[in-house]
Design a protein around this motif. Structure first.
Motif, PDB file in Angstrom:
ATOM      1  N   ARG A 356      90.186 -40.524  33.806  1.00  0.00           N
ATOM      2  CA  ARG A 356      90.349 -39.293  34.512  1.00  0.00           C
ATOM      3  C   ARG A 356      91.315 -38.170  33.856  1.00  0.00           C
ATOM      4  NH1 ARG A 356      91.386 -40.208  40.571  1.00  0.00           N
ATOM      5  NH2 ARG A 356      92.916 -41.587  39.553  1.00  0.00           N
ATOM      6  N   GLN A 360      91.682 -33.673  37.299  1.00  0.00           N
ATOM      7  CA  GLN A 360      90.637 -34.452  38.327  1.00  0.00           C
ATOM      8  C   GLN A 360      91.517 -35.489  39.134  1.00  0.00           C
ATOM      9  OE1 GLN A 360      87.155 -34.263  38.399  1.00  0.00           O
ATOM     10  NE2 GLN A 360      87.939 -35.159  40.379  1.00  0.00           N
ATOM     11  N   PRO A 418      89.555 -35.776  29.444  1.00  0.00           N
ATOM     12  CA  PRO A 418      89.403 -37.288  30.102  1.00  0.00           C
ATOM     13  C   PRO A 418      89.514 -38.286  29.090  1.00  0.00           C
ATOM     14  CG  PRO A 418      87.525 -35.687  30.714  1.00  0.00           C
ATOM     15  CD  PRO A 418      88.420 -35.033  29.619  1.00  0.00           C
ATOM     16  N   ASN A 479      84.755 -43.319  34.401  1.00  0.00           N
ATOM     17  CA  ASN A 479      85.603 -42.029  34.680  1.00  0.00           C
ATOM     18  C   ASN A 479      84.823 -40.898  33.726  1.00  0.00           C
ATOM     19  OD1 ASN A 479      86.622 -42.401  37.163  1.00  0.00           O
ATOM     20  ND2 ASN A 479      88.474 -43.310  36.093  1.00  0.00           N
ATOM     21  N   ALA A 483      82.940 -37.370  34.110  1.00  0.00           N
ATOM     22  CA  ALA A 483      83.370 -36.480  33.551  1.00  0.00           C
ATOM     23  C   ALA A 483      82.361 -35.637  32.690  1.00  0.00           C
ATOM     24  CB  ALA A 483      84.894 -36.557  32.947  1.00  0.00           C
TER      25      ALA A 483
END
Length: 511
Positions: A356, A360, A418, A479, A483
């Motif tokens: 992340r 986030q 990310p 993740n 994203a």
């Protein structure tokens, strides 16, 4: 499993850099080697190049005059394919064109004994498809050396659909006898190395396209934090963008445009411009006597922190705790909330990236507005990479920077993307390697052996997944997928299984 005898004649077709290198490998192992090229001038250049290489070794005292004379005496320039008829093994190293390879090998096959082995050094074409054009496909296999062949240890032994097991066994044993590191794999686009390595280039190109950092900063992070021998951009410049882009496109097309292998418009633009890297004088970097290498983005000196609180299990980043103790910082270990693993530096929460962005994480209620990247060696490595959320508290980045500087680290800064740089690269490499194993292309041991010996990775991707934990790698990929909304980041089924059953890809010392 018997290797070819040193009394067996080896034939090499193609006197370019790769063919000439393979000739040297066989000469060094004591064979007589017949070298053929359809262009007499190319054959003459190849022989001269081999002689020049041995003369350089002679001048450096690495071989003596008798060895030089013996090796050159065993090199037999061939005027026609007929001169290869007595070979026990023929290795072609000519243009990457299936029709041309099949035509030449069909001609030489008609001259050979029925037990002779035909090997192709192709790096991207189907061994199955080449063998299918010949009359004895069981005798055909891939013998993929890496350039320069005399120096790089890896050889991929590639079995096509019809390759006889004893043929692959003989090539494996012969490669060992030639002091190479052989690995076995099935004929599939990219084999092991050129398939598993795609994310190393692809993720760097995506990070650059997203303006996460400069090419110089991304390369510095991959080298100095990730432990890779070269950064992705300097390596692409070295390989040549025409070659690297063509391999990526070949794998992408051969695997039916799977988004994992999607080529980059940034690299295509370089190819279109003729900016091919070192060989053209310009690529991501400029080359030449007056070229100036751009600097990476390194944080300025920041104040030393007063207090460090460790919350939860830092996992692979746990060596930071001992480093903090060694640096004389006041360190306290506290209980963690479920699933949390944080470092509190003078009240600022920082965490190892889990795929992340830091922004986030804040949006998810996680207090870590600063994230740091995966490192090959947290204890002994000299650098770390950091990223901060747009909403991170004032001075948070300076506080985190001061902590890592107190541990003796150079701090490199990237935008809040990310997965950062090393973590997303390693996760994607491990994911691709897991798919290679899942699909029966190669074993886990051979896959890691190939990546360490073929492209000098500091650790095999699956060994790295074992160290991080398959579940953690899976979370990073999930993740990233959330994203970007991109199937590129889907987890390999075998990776998910390892995450669920807690098993490692390797057992014992190999992990």
């Amino acid at each position: 499993m018997n290797a070819l005898s040193s009394q067996d004649l080896i034939a090499v077709i193609g006197a370019g850099a790769m063919g000439s290198g393979i000739v040297q490998v066989a000469l060094n192992a004591g064979h007589r080697v017949a070298l053929y090229d359809a262009a007499p001038a190319a054959l003459a250049r190849g022989v001269a190049s081999i002689d020049a290489t041995y003369r350089r070794l002679l001048d450096k005292g690495k071989i003596d005059a008798a060895t030089h004379a013996d090796r050159m005496a065993r090199l037999l320039p061939a005027e026609s394919l007929d001169d290869l008829a007595r070979a026990a093994l023929v290795i072609e190293a000519i243009v990457e064109d299936l029709d041309i390879k099949a035509r030449v090998l069909s001609e030489v096959e008609a001259l050979l004994g029925e037990h002779a082995i035909i090997a192709t050094n192709t790096s991207s074409l189907s061994v199955t498809a080449i063998a299918a054009r010949l009359k004895r496909p069981a005798q055909v296999a891939g013998l993929h050396f890496f350039n320069p062949a005399p120096l790089l240890p890896l050889v991929e032994i590639v079995s096509g659909k019809a390759t006889a097991p004893e043929v692959a066994d003989t090539l494996f044993a012969t490669a060992l006898a030639w002091h190479k590191v052989p690995v076995r794999c099935a004929s599939t686009p990219g084999f092991i190395v050129n398939r598993v390595a795609r994310p190393f280039y692809g993720e760097a190109l995506r990070l650059l396209a997203d303006c996460a950092a400069s090419a110089a900063t991304i390369d510095a992070i991959l080298r100095d934090v990730g432990g890779f021998r070269m950064g992705a951009f300097e390596l692409m410049d070295l390989i040549g963008h025409d070659v690297n882009y063509a391999v990526t496109k070949s794998v992408y097309d051969a695997l039916y445009q799977d988004p994992r292998y999607k080529p980059s418009l940034l690299q295509k633009d370089l190819v279109d411009a003729g900016w091919l890297g070192r060989k053209s004088g310009t690529g991501f970097y400029a080359y030449g006597d007056n070229a100036v290498r751009p600097a990476s983005f390194v944080a300025q000196d920041a104040p030393r922190p007063a207090q460090v609180i460790v919350e939860g299990d830092l996992g692979v980043a746990a060596p930071l705790i001992q480093l903090a103790h060694d640096a004389g910082l006041a360190v306290t270990v506290s209980q963690a909330a479920a699933g949390r693993a944080l470092l509190w530096i003078d009240g600022v929460a920082i965490a190892l990236t889990d795929g992340r962005s830091a922004l986030q994480r804040l949006a998810d209620g996680d207090p870590a507005g600063i994230v740091f990247d995966l490192a090959f060696d947290y204890r002994n490595g000299g650098a770390i990479a950091l990223a901060a959320a747009d909403l991170a508290q004032d001075g948070a980045m300076q506080t985190a920077t001061g902590f890592f500087q107190a541990l003796g680290k150079r701090v490199l800064i990237v935008d809040d993307v990310p997965g950062m740089v090393v973590m997303r690269t390693v996760a994607m490499l491990a994911n691709e390697a897991a798919d290679v194993v899942q699909q029966g292309v190669a074993s886990a041991a051979d896959t890691d052996l190939a990546m360490v010996n073929g492209v000098n990775y500091p650790r095999g991707p699956l060994a790295w997944a074992d160290l991080i934990g398959a579940a953690a790698v899976g979370r990073v990929l999930a993740n990233l997928a959330a994203a970007y909304g991109d199937d590129r980041y889907r987890s390999a089924p075998l990776l998910l299984r390892r995450a669920l059953n807690g098993r490692r890809f390797h057992t014992g010392a190999s992990a």
